[in-house]
Design a protein around this motif. Structure first.
Motif, short mmCIF file in Angstrom:
data_model
loop_
_atom_site.label_atom_id
_atom_site.label_comp_id
_atom_site.label_asym_id
_atom_site.label_seq_id
_atom_site.Cartn_x
_atom_site.Cartn_y
_atom_site.Cartn_z
N LEU A 239 37.85 -42.69 -65.35
CA LEU A 239 36.79 -43.59 -65.82
C LEU A 239 35.39 -42.99 -65.57
CD1 LEU A 239 38.20 -47.04 -64.65
CD2 LEU A 239 38.03 -46.18 -67.00
N LYS A 240 35.25 -42.32 -64.43
CA LYS A 240 33.97 -41.66 -64.16
C LYS A 240 33.71 -40.54 -65.17
CE LYS A 240 33.66 -42.52 -59.16
NZ LYS A 240 33.73 -41.89 -57.80
N ALA A 241 34.79 -39.81 -65.52
CA ALA A 241 34.64 -38.68 -66.45
C ALA A 241 34.25 -39.13 -67.84
CB ALA A 241 35.94 -37.86 -66.50
N THR A 242 34.59 -40.36 -68.20
CA THR A 242 34.32 -40.87 -69.55
C THR A 242 33.27 -41.97 -69.55
OG1 THR A 242 36.14 -42.46 -69.35
CG2 THR A 242 36.66 -40.31 -70.32
N ASN A 243 32.61 -42.19 -68.39
CA ASN A 243 31.61 -43.27 -68.28
C ASN A 243 32.20 -44.62 -68.68
OD1 ASN A 243 29.41 -41.64 -67.36
ND2 ASN A 243 29.19 -40.88 -69.46
N GLY A 244 33.49 -44.78 -68.42
CA GLY A 244 34.14 -46.06 -68.73
C GLY A 244 34.45 -46.27 -70.19
N GLU A 245 34.14 -45.31 -71.03
CA GLU A 245 34.41 -45.44 -72.46
C GLU A 245 35.82 -44.95 -72.77
OE1 GLU A 245 32.28 -46.90 -74.54
OE2 GLU A 245 30.93 -47.19 -72.82
N ARG A 246 36.38 -45.42 -73.90
CA ARG A 246 37.70 -44.96 -74.30
C ARG A 246 37.57 -43.59 -74.97
NH1 ARG A 246 41.80 -48.38 -78.08
NH2 ARG A 246 41.80 -49.75 -76.25
N ASP A 247 38.03 -42.60 -74.26
CA ASP A 247 38.08 -41.23 -74.76
C ASP A 247 39.27 -40.56 -74.08
OD1 ASP A 247 37.79 -38.55 -75.45
OD2 ASP A 247 35.60 -38.60 -75.35
N GLY A 248 40.44 -40.78 -74.63
CA GLY A 248 41.67 -40.35 -74.00
C GLY A 248 41.76 -38.86 -73.78
N ASP A 249 41.29 -38.10 -74.76
CA ASP A 249 41.37 -36.64 -74.63
C ASP A 249 40.48 -36.13 -73.49
OD1 ASP A 249 43.21 -36.38 -76.70
OD2 ASP A 249 41.63 -36.30 -78.22
N LYS A 250 39.30 -36.69 -73.39
CA LYS A 250 38.37 -36.29 -72.32
C LYS A 250 38.91 -36.72 -70.96
CE LYS A 250 33.45 -36.44 -71.09
NZ LYS A 250 32.11 -36.97 -71.49
N ALA A 251 39.49 -37.91 -70.90
CA ALA A 251 40.04 -38.41 -69.64
C ALA A 251 41.20 -37.55 -69.16
CB ALA A 251 40.49 -39.86 -69.81
N ILE A 252 42.08 -37.18 -70.08
CA ILE A 252 43.23 -36.34 -69.72
C ILE A 252 42.77 -34.95 -69.31
CG2 ILE A 252 45.24 -35.14 -70.67
CD1 ILE A 252 45.88 -37.97 -69.88
N ALA A 253 41.79 -34.41 -70.01
CA ALA A 253 41.26 -33.10 -69.65
C ALA A 253 40.68 -33.12 -68.23
CB ALA A 253 40.20 -32.66 -70.65
N ALA A 254 40.04 -34.25 -67.87
CA ALA A 254 39.39 -34.36 -66.57
C ALA A 254 40.40 -34.41 -65.43
CB ALA A 254 38.50 -35.59 -66.52
N ILE A 255 41.57 -34.94 -65.70
CA ILE A 255 42.55 -35.13 -64.63
C ILE A 255 43.40 -33.88 -64.40
CG2 ILE A 255 44.58 -36.01 -65.86
CD1 ILE A 255 42.95 -37.50 -62.71
N LYS A 256 43.48 -33.00 -65.38
CA LYS A 256 44.30 -31.79 -65.23
C LYS A 256 43.70 -30.88 -64.16
CE LYS A 256 46.15 -31.70 -69.95
NZ LYS A 256 46.23 -30.95 -71.22
N GLY A 257 44.49 -30.63 -63.13
CA GLY A 257 44.03 -29.80 -62.03
C GLY A 257 43.24 -30.55 -60.97
N TYR A 258 42.97 -31.82 -61.18
CA TYR A 258 42.21 -32.62 -60.21
C TYR A 258 42.98 -32.69 -58.88
CZ TYR A 258 39.91 -36.68 -58.07
OH TYR A 258 39.25 -37.53 -57.21
#
Length: 287
Positions: A239-258
């Protein structure tokens, strides 16, 4: 079907950016097409069937796969002198998964022979299966059982059969602290591999247990799941990576390797499988 209905309401009615939850593998399978079409990440809190994350590029799992604790305990058994193992396995899909995982870890670490005894879901009387296990003359046993009455029935039958005197039992979470008051001394000597124990000595776990104790002073005698806590860690990060907006691809990219420090120790999300990478601990029940 109910899980799919609820997640669909989250997506369509509530316009969620991330969804999560689930307890059993079929729940995750049920929502795979739904979250893929909507491009909404779904954090699987639990569900151990290994292929789950293959079913949607928007799946992330914080729970463990069957292979994660089973391969280490199989390696441990082989390295501690067991070359002939008998497996007592619940006859359903996760059980079949655990058979393959045990064989993999066991054989590559020096194990020679594996016999398999399958038992129906809901079995509580294991006396006949213990006799069958005796007939195989194994050097160690490995069970795969859903929690609850099956575990209690298995451990007591293991002791009552006399196998506990000469045949070590190597398992996965059959002696969690919540079972010990009921199992009693029958649990002594059993060795298991698991990702968590409430007595783990790390700063995050101490804070976690202190927080739970404040709400429930008897928490250490109960089953403690860290899936909800770590699942929310992932959700908040996306949610922080997408500013709470729906952006599934960006959210998944942010979690990889987290990576982060949770009650179970250091954790990260594998960028390819989107599964949790974490420590597995070997434990033995003693007085």
């Amino acid at each position: 079907a109910r899980t799919k209905q609820i997640v669909q309401e989250f997506i369509v009615r509530d316009n969620v950016a991330v969804a999560g939850g689930g307890e059993f593998s079929p729940e995750a399978f049920a929502v795979a097409d739904l979250v893929t079409e909507a491009k909404v990440p779904y954090v699987i809190f639990n569900g151990a069937t290994s292929v789950i994350t293959d079913k949607s590029p928007y799946f992330v799992r914080i729970g463990n796969t069957n292979w994660q604790p089973t391969v280490p305990i199989a390696e441990y058994a082989a390295k501690h002198g067991c070359t002939h193992a008998t497996l007592i396995i619940t006859d359903y899909a996760p059980g079949a998964d655990s058979i393959e995982a045990f064989k993999y870890g066991f054989m590559r670490s020096g194990g020679k022979q594996v016999d398999v005894i399958k038992v129906p879901i809901g079995t509580t009387d294991f006396s006949a299966y213990m006799q069958k296990a005796k007939d195989y003359k194994p050097q160690c046993l490995y069970p795969f059982l859903p929690g609850g009455p099956m575990v209690l029935g298995y451990v007591h039958a293991y002791v009552d059969s006399g196998l506990a005197k000469s045949v070590p039992n190597y398992g996965t979470a059959e002696t969690s602290p919540n079972y010990l008051p009921v199992i009693g001394d029958a649990a002594l000597g059993i060795v298991t591999a698991w990702y968590y124990d409430p007595y783990l000595d790390n700063p995050m776990n101490k804070k976690f247990i202190a927080g739970l104790k404040a709400a429930d002073p008897e928490v250490l005698t109960k089953y403690i799941t860290t899936f909800g806590y770590d699942g929310m860690e992932i959700i908040v990060h996306m949610l922080k990576a997408t500013n709470g907006e729906r952006d599934g691809d960006k959210a998944i990219a942010a979690i990889k390797g987290y990576s982060w420090q949770g009650p179970t120790g250091p954790i990260s999300i594998d960028p390819v499988t989107r599964d949790a990478v974490r420590n597995i601990y070997i434990g033995k029940v003693v007085k």
